[in-house]
Design an enzyme around this catalytic site. Structure first.
Site, PDB file in Angstrom:
ATOM      1  N   ASN A  58     -24.719  23.397  99.268  1.00  0.00           N
ATOM      2  CA  ASN A  58     -24.315  23.379  97.851  1.00  0.00           C
ATOM      3  C   ASN A  58     -24.628  24.712  97.177  1.00  0.00           C
ATOM      4  OD1 ASN A  58     -26.832  21.555  98.146  1.00  0.00           O
ATOM      5  ND2 ASN A  58     -26.892  21.831  95.955  1.00  0.00           N
ATOM      6  N   ASP A  59     -25.395  24.776  96.135  1.00  0.00           N
ATOM      7  CA  ASP A  59     -25.450  25.970  95.276  1.00  0.00           C
ATOM      8  C   ASP A  59     -25.761  27.279  96.014  1.00  0.00           C
ATOM      9  OD1 ASP A  59     -25.850  23.631  93.849  1.00  0.00           O
ATOM     10  OD2 ASP A  59     -27.617  24.322  92.801  1.00  0.00           O
ATOM     11  N   ARG A 191     -35.237  22.868  85.740  1.00  0.00           N
ATOM     12  CA  ARG A 191     -35.021  23.538  87.036  1.00  0.00           C
ATOM     13  C   ARG A 191     -34.094  24.756  86.926  1.00  0.00           C
ATOM     14  NH1 ARG A 191     -32.736  18.467  87.318  1.00  0.00           N
ATOM     15  NH2 ARG A 191     -30.490  18.309  87.534  1.00  0.00           N
ATOM     16  N   GLU A 247     -27.689  22.558  84.220  1.00  0.00           N
ATOM     17  CA  GLU A 247     -28.162  23.050  85.514  1.00  0.00           C
ATOM     18  C   GLU A 247     -27.749  24.519  85.666  1.00  0.00           C
ATOM     19  OE1 GLU A 247     -28.189  19.410  88.523  1.00  0.00           O
ATOM     20  OE2 GLU A 247     -26.149  19.903  87.958  1.00  0.00           O
TER      21      GLU A 247
END
Ligand code: DQQ
Length: 496
Positions: A58-59, A191, A247
């Site tokens: 993912n990221d 986060r 996020e």
């Protein structure tokens, strides 16, 4: 703050494995020996986009230019399920397009503040040392939890420093550099730290939010990256936001203007405006989406030549069971260069390095009364078309065995764009602008429209030789189509 005596190298040594041996296990975990997919020949898997060797990605995390190479880190798991504990994968490139996989850079430390996962973060160079500032998650009491939706989890801001110039070994601080959100806040998350340097100090935003108020970016200041003072929110959302959580905030200056990106509810928003460098307040003037399609949690960095370069996570749009059987999930977008136009419009274009992969150009005049058709013999292609000069609208279509599989219409006269289920207005663009550029790569289609909008699509099951491209033009006259075959960036779809 004391350094962790059980740093990553000694932890690996204690486990009896070298960093290289702790690369992602092959074959794909969770699939039986008989079901191991042949990823190098999976035509859904891209050939010129970056992908993990297998498993879930993912990221993008902590992109960095260091000692003549681009380093890209990314969220990856040891299986294909989205819920697996997150590690930091690592790849290196000399030119932004050809990548070499390196061993995993960060793994959870048992009993440590990242025991349940090394989540998203950034990389900066401090006192000549590449340094990660990232999110650690660990099981927690309800009182200390910053995530309370399932098992209570505590997110803290962690720091690790590179121990070698290849960035293979990282030493973690034992304790968080920020152990809890600001006092009094009942956060819906805490986060994805994003630090930057200003004249007097380091500044950093952390993604957060509060139920009933919306998402926000919390602003901190430090002299040494280890001790942080909370200042205030750099920007805030609204109570009506579907998620009360921002996020992956990313704040940067380019060409003398400032931009804040944040990801929420599956979309990435940009905001441009005025940043007061004395008060450290950001007054938002203009907003939009970085991409209207499958694109999330991007991370940018400043290249040595000053460009702001961004990667985003291109998500799967197929069911979990299908990608789990395929043995891989998630693709990194092409590197995108971000600039800010005079009126504060964010401009998004593929990095020029991508053009190095082009084969010879083929040019064709597409006439209004005669749709252009071509059978695709490979699924690696770039198309470029001028928009807005001699056409009212352009429609691109992919047909799989004669059935429509994907369609994009740029309706200049109607000032709108339509791509599958997605429709959005065409914002004003500067003149000249780069027109329409579309990249086809396996199951990924990235479309850039006038340098001011992007829409990323996933289309599965296309096969070379069975896929047809159709382009039709509405209006008068004809439009010149330029097309290139794009070279693969590895011989085996980056499986090694
Ligand atoms: N992915 C990470 C988080 C981040 C989210 C975990 C966004 O740190 O908020 O893999 O996709």
């Amino acid at each position: 703050m004391p350094l962790n005596s059980l740093d990553r190298r000694s932890f690996l040594a204690a486990l009896g494995c070298s960093a290289a041996a702790c690369a992602l296990p092959h074959p794909v975990r969770g699939l039986s020996a008989a079901n191991q997919p042949d990823l190098a020949h999976d035509s859904d898997r891209p050939e010129f986009h970056f992908v993990a060797p297998h498993n879930w990605l993912n990221d993008p995390n902590g992109p960095l230019w260091w000692k003549g190479q681009y380093h890209l880190f990314y969220q990856v798991t040891r299986g294909v399920e989205p819920s697996g504990a997150k590690l930091w994968g690592h790849a290196v490139s000399k030119d932004l397009v050809h990548w070499k996989h390196l061993p995993i850079a960060l793994t959870p430390t048992p009993g440590g503040p990242d025991s349940e996962g090394c989540w998203t973060g950034s990389a900066v160079v401090f006192n000549g040392v590449p340094t990660f500032i990232y999110t650690g998650i660990q099981n927690s009491s309800l009182a200390q939890a910053t995530l309370r939706d399932g098992n209570p989890l505590r997110e803290t801001v962690l720091l690790a420093t590179a121990e070698d110039d290849s960035l293979l070994r990282w030493k973690k601080l034992a304790e968080p550099v920020i152990a809890a959100p600001p006092a009094g806040m009942v956060v819906s998350g805490f986060r994805d730290p994003c630090p930057w340097r200003e004249a007097d100090a380091w500044y950093m935003i952390v993604g957060s939010g509060e139920r009933g108020r919306g998402g926000c970016a919390l602003l901190y200041r430090s002299q040494d990256l280890r001790h942080w003072e909370y200042l205030h929110t750099l920007a805030e959302g609204t109570p009506s936001e579907p998620w009360a959580m921002w996020e992956c905030p990313d704040f940067f200056e380019t060409g003398g203007q400032h931009c804040l990106l944040h990801s929420s509810s599956g979309k990435v928003s940009w905001s441009t405006g005025d940043y007061d460098i004395h008060e450290h307040r950001f007054a938002v003037k203009r907003q939009g989406l970085v991409d209207q399609g499958a694109f999330y949690a991007p991370k940018g960095f400043r290249a040595p030549d000053g460009r702001r370069i961004l990667w985003g996570w291109i998500q799967e749009t197929r069911p979990d069971a299908v990608f789990e059987a395929a043995g891989w999930a998630g693709v990194m977008s092409l590197p995108r260069v971000l600039t800010i136009g005079k009126e504060g419009q964010l401009e998004i274009n593929p990095a020029v390095e991508v053009a190095k992969l082009r084969g010879p150009v083929e040019k064709t005049a597409v006439k209004a009364d005669a749709p252009y058709r071509q059978k695709l013999t490979n699924l690696r292609k770039e198309l470029s078309l001028p928009i807005g000069s001699s056409s009212d609208a352009i429609t691109l279509r992919l047909l799989a065995k004669g059935t429509k599989a994907w369609e994009l219409t740029v309706d200049v006269a109607g000032k709108s764009v339509h791509c599958g289920d997605v429709s959005f207005p065409l914002p004003p663009w500067s003149v000249p602008h780069p027109g329409l550029r579309v990249f086809f790569d396996g199951s990924v289609i990235e479309s850039f429209i006038g340098g001011v909008e992007a829409v990323t699509s996933r289309v599965y099951g296309l096969k070379p030789g069975e896929t047809e491209l159709e382009i039709s033009v509405a209006g008068k006259g004809s439009v010149e189509l330029s097309q290139w075959s794009i070279a693969p960036i590895s011989p085996d779809r980056l499986t090694t």
